[in-house]
Design a protein around this motif. Sequence first.
Motif, PDB file in Angstrom:
ATOM      1  N   LEU A  73      -0.221  -0.969  -3.906  1.00 55.15           N
ATOM      2  CA  LEU A  73      -1.366  -0.840  -4.798  1.00 55.15           C
ATOM      3  C   LEU A  73      -2.071  -2.188  -4.856  1.00 55.15           C
ATOM      4  N   LEU A  74      -3.395  -2.164  -4.793  1.00 53.84           N
ATOM      5  CA  LEU A  74      -4.199  -3.377  -4.864  1.00 53.84           C
ATOM      6  C   LEU A  74      -5.302  -3.144  -5.880  1.00 53.84           C
ATOM      7  N   ARG A  75      -5.598  -4.159  -6.666  1.00 53.04           N
ATOM      8  CA  ARG A  75      -6.679  -4.044  -7.640  1.00 53.04           C
ATOM      9  C   ARG A  75      -7.402  -5.382  -7.744  1.00 53.04           C
ATOM     10  N   PRO A  76      -8.568  -5.472  -7.087  1.00 50.07           N
ATOM     11  CA  PRO A  76      -9.309  -6.738  -7.145  1.00 50.07           C
ATOM     12  C   PRO A  76      -9.895  -6.979  -8.530  1.00 50.07           C
ATOM     13  N   GLY A  77      -9.971  -8.233  -8.880  1.00 54.45           N
ATOM     14  CA  GLY A  77     -10.558  -8.649 -10.143  1.00 54.45           C
ATOM     15  C   GLY A  77     -11.230  -9.990  -9.959  1.00 54.45           C
ATOM     16  N   PRO A  78     -11.875 -10.483 -10.970  1.00 49.32           N
ATOM     17  CA  PRO A  78     -12.596 -11.755 -10.857  1.00 49.32           C
ATOM     18  C   PRO A  78     -11.706 -12.938 -10.469  1.00 49.32           C
ATOM     19  N   GLY A  79     -10.440 -12.922 -10.884  1.00 52.23           N
ATOM     20  CA  GLY A  79      -9.555 -14.046 -10.608  1.00 52.23           C
ATOM     21  C   GLY A  79      -8.687 -13.879  -9.375  1.00 52.23           C
ATOM     22  N   GLY A  80      -8.877 -12.831  -8.613  1.00 50.26           N
ATOM     23  CA  GLY A  80      -8.053 -12.581  -7.435  1.00 50.26           C
ATOM     24  C   GLY A  80      -7.789 -11.102  -7.299  1.00 50.26           C
ATOM     25  N   VAL A  81      -6.599 -10.768  -6.850  1.00 48.97           N
ATOM     26  CA  VAL A  81      -6.242  -9.365  -6.673  1.00 48.97           C
ATOM     27  C   VAL A  81      -4.830  -9.146  -7.204  1.00 48.97           C
ATOM     28  N   ALA A  82      -4.660  -8.087  -7.996  1.00 55.27           N
ATOM     29  CA  ALA A  82      -3.332  -7.712  -8.463  1.00 55.27           C
ATOM     30  C   ALA A  82      -2.696  -6.853  -7.387  1.00 55.27           C
ATOM     31  N   LEU A  83      -1.418  -7.060  -7.131  1.00 53.00           N
ATOM     32  CA  LEU A  83      -0.716  -6.376  -6.049  1.00 53.00           C
ATOM     33  C   LEU A  83       0.609  -5.816  -6.525  1.00 53.00           C
ATOM     34  N   MET A  84       1.011  -4.718  -5.896  1.00 50.92           N
ATOM     35  CA  MET A  84       2.320  -4.135  -6.148  1.00 50.92           C
ATOM     36  C   MET A  84       2.758  -3.418  -4.876  1.00 50.92           C
ATOM     37  N   VAL A  85       3.984  -3.668  -4.442  1.00 51.82           N
ATOM     38  CA  VAL A  85       4.568  -2.968  -3.296  1.00 51.82           C
ATOM     39  C   VAL A  85       5.769  -2.184  -3.820  1.00 51.82           C
ATOM     40  N   SER A  86       5.885  -0.930  -3.384  1.00 53.88           N
ATOM     41  CA  SER A  86       6.940  -0.067  -3.921  1.00 53.88           C
ATOM     42  C   SER A  86       8.330  -0.438  -3.421  1.00 53.88           C
ATOM     43  N   ASP A  87       8.411  -1.108  -2.273  1.00 56.05           N
ATOM     44  CA  ASP A  87       9.708  -1.474  -1.704  1.00 56.05           C
ATOM     45  C   ASP A  87       9.619  -2.852  -1.068  1.00 56.05           C
ATOM     46  N   ALA A  88      10.093  -3.859  -1.766  1.00 57.70           N
ATOM     47  CA  ALA A  88      10.020  -5.233  -1.267  1.00 57.70           C
ATOM     48  C   ALA A  88      10.801  -5.418   0.027  1.00 57.70           C
ATOM     49  N   VAL A  89      11.840  -4.623   0.240  1.00 57.95           N
ATOM     50  CA  VAL A  89      12.647  -4.735   1.462  1.00 57.95           C
ATOM     51  C   VAL A  89      11.818  -4.380   2.698  1.00 57.95           C
ATOM     52  N   ALA A  90      10.748  -3.613   2.518  1.00 57.22           N
ATOM     53  CA  ALA A  90       9.881  -3.250   3.640  1.00 57.22           C
ATOM     54  C   ALA A  90       9.270  -4.483   4.306  1.00 57.22           C
ATOM     55  N   ALA A  91       9.251  -5.604   3.602  1.00 56.66           N
ATOM     56  CA  ALA A  91       8.710  -6.837   4.165  1.00 56.66           C
ATOM     57  C   ALA A  91       9.505  -7.321   5.370  1.00 56.66           C
ATOM     58  N   LEU A  92      10.726  -6.835   5.531  1.00 58.11           N
ATOM     59  CA  LEU A  92      11.515  -7.202   6.710  1.00 58.11           C
ATOM     60  C   LEU A  92      10.941  -6.573   7.980  1.00 58.11           C
ATOM     61  N   ASP A  93      10.263  -5.419   7.839  1.00 60.39           N
ATOM     62  CA  ASP A  93       9.787  -4.676   9.003  1.00 60.39           C
ATOM     63  C   ASP A  93       8.276  -4.518   9.095  1.00 60.39           C
ATOM     64  N   TYR A  94       7.543  -4.758   8.012  1.00 55.38           N
ATOM     65  CA  TYR A  94       6.106  -4.490   7.983  1.00 55.38           C
ATOM     66  C   TYR A  94       5.336  -5.727   7.527  1.00 55.38           C
ATOM     67  N   ASP A  95       4.377  -6.133   8.344  1.00 54.39           N
ATOM     68  CA  ASP A  95       3.577  -7.318   8.024  1.00 54.39           C
ATOM     69  C   ASP A  95       2.824  -7.177   6.705  1.00 54.39           C
ATOM     70  N   VAL A  96       2.278  -5.981   6.442  1.00 60.20           N
ATOM     71  CA  VAL A  96       1.485  -5.816   5.226  1.00 60.20           C
ATOM     72  C   VAL A  96       2.363  -6.014   3.985  1.00 60.20           C
ATOM     73  N   ALA A  97       3.595  -5.556   4.004  1.00 58.74           N
ATOM     74  CA  ALA A  97       4.511  -5.768   2.874  1.00 58.74           C
ATOM     75  C   ALA A  97       4.890  -7.253   2.772  1.00 58.74           C
ATOM     76  N   ALA A  98       5.098  -7.887   3.909  1.00 55.04           N
ATOM     77  CA  ALA A  98       5.398  -9.325   3.908  1.00 55.04           C
ATOM     78  C   ALA A  98       4.215 -10.115   3.362  1.00 55.04           C
ATOM     79  N   ASP A  99       2.990  -9.690   3.694  1.00 61.11           N
ATOM     80  CA  ASP A  99       1.801 -10.364   3.180  1.00 61.11           C
ATOM     81  C   ASP A  99       1.703 -10.224   1.666  1.00 61.11           C
ATOM     82  N   VAL A 100       2.055  -9.041   1.142  1.00 59.49           N
ATOM     83  CA  VAL A 100       2.050  -8.844  -0.316  1.00 59.49           C
ATOM     84  C   VAL A 100       3.007  -9.837  -0.960  1.00 59.49           C
ATOM     85  N   LEU A 101       4.223  -9.930  -0.429  1.00 59.50           N
ATOM     86  CA  LEU A 101       5.202 -10.855  -1.008  1.00 59.50           C
ATOM     87  C   LEU A 101       4.741 -12.300  -0.870  1.00 59.50           C
TER      88      LEU A 101
END
Length: 173
Positions: A73-101
């Motif tokens: 989930l991404l939500r842009p705002g004036p000060g940046g963007v709020a982010l949430m990934v449903s599975d942090a472990v996905a960052a081991l295999d997916y660049d987009v999840a790693a970018d969120v972290l």
Amino acid sequence: MAVQSVEAPADVREQALPGYAVAAIREDGRWRCTRLDPDALVDLDTAITELRALRSTGAVLGLLDVDDEFFVLLRPGPGGVALMVSDAVAALDYDVAADVLDLLRVELPPEDDAIDAPPWPEGDLGILADLGLPADELEVLAGEVELYPDEQLAAIGRRCGFAEALAEVVDAR
């Protein structure tokens, strides 16, 4: 917590992944959804840039169903963007999840520990609180391992009021 976007390296983009990238926009009390570029599933900066271009007086929310494995989930705002990934472990295999972290400045535990760990959400769990989905409920929904990410996002849409608009865009793909 809002964070700033970073420029993605040129080699981050890979072949398109299964799933979908959708923006939900609320204006004048009504929701509409529109498809985002499929590159948003592999390049977080693409998703952020597209969402920021959708300037609206109401809420703008990005929903990424990545490879039927997790959602972002991404939500842009004036000060940046709020982010949430449903599975942090996905960052081991997916660049987009790693970018969120990376943007959240969250480090994964060592790979050996993370692989055996159950999935856990990371980021701003209150990202949808003002839209009708409190942080604790989003955390429970993200932890429902029996549900696929598209089912979790559909539940989020129902709770926030944009389920029909989301279904129209997703079903049309």
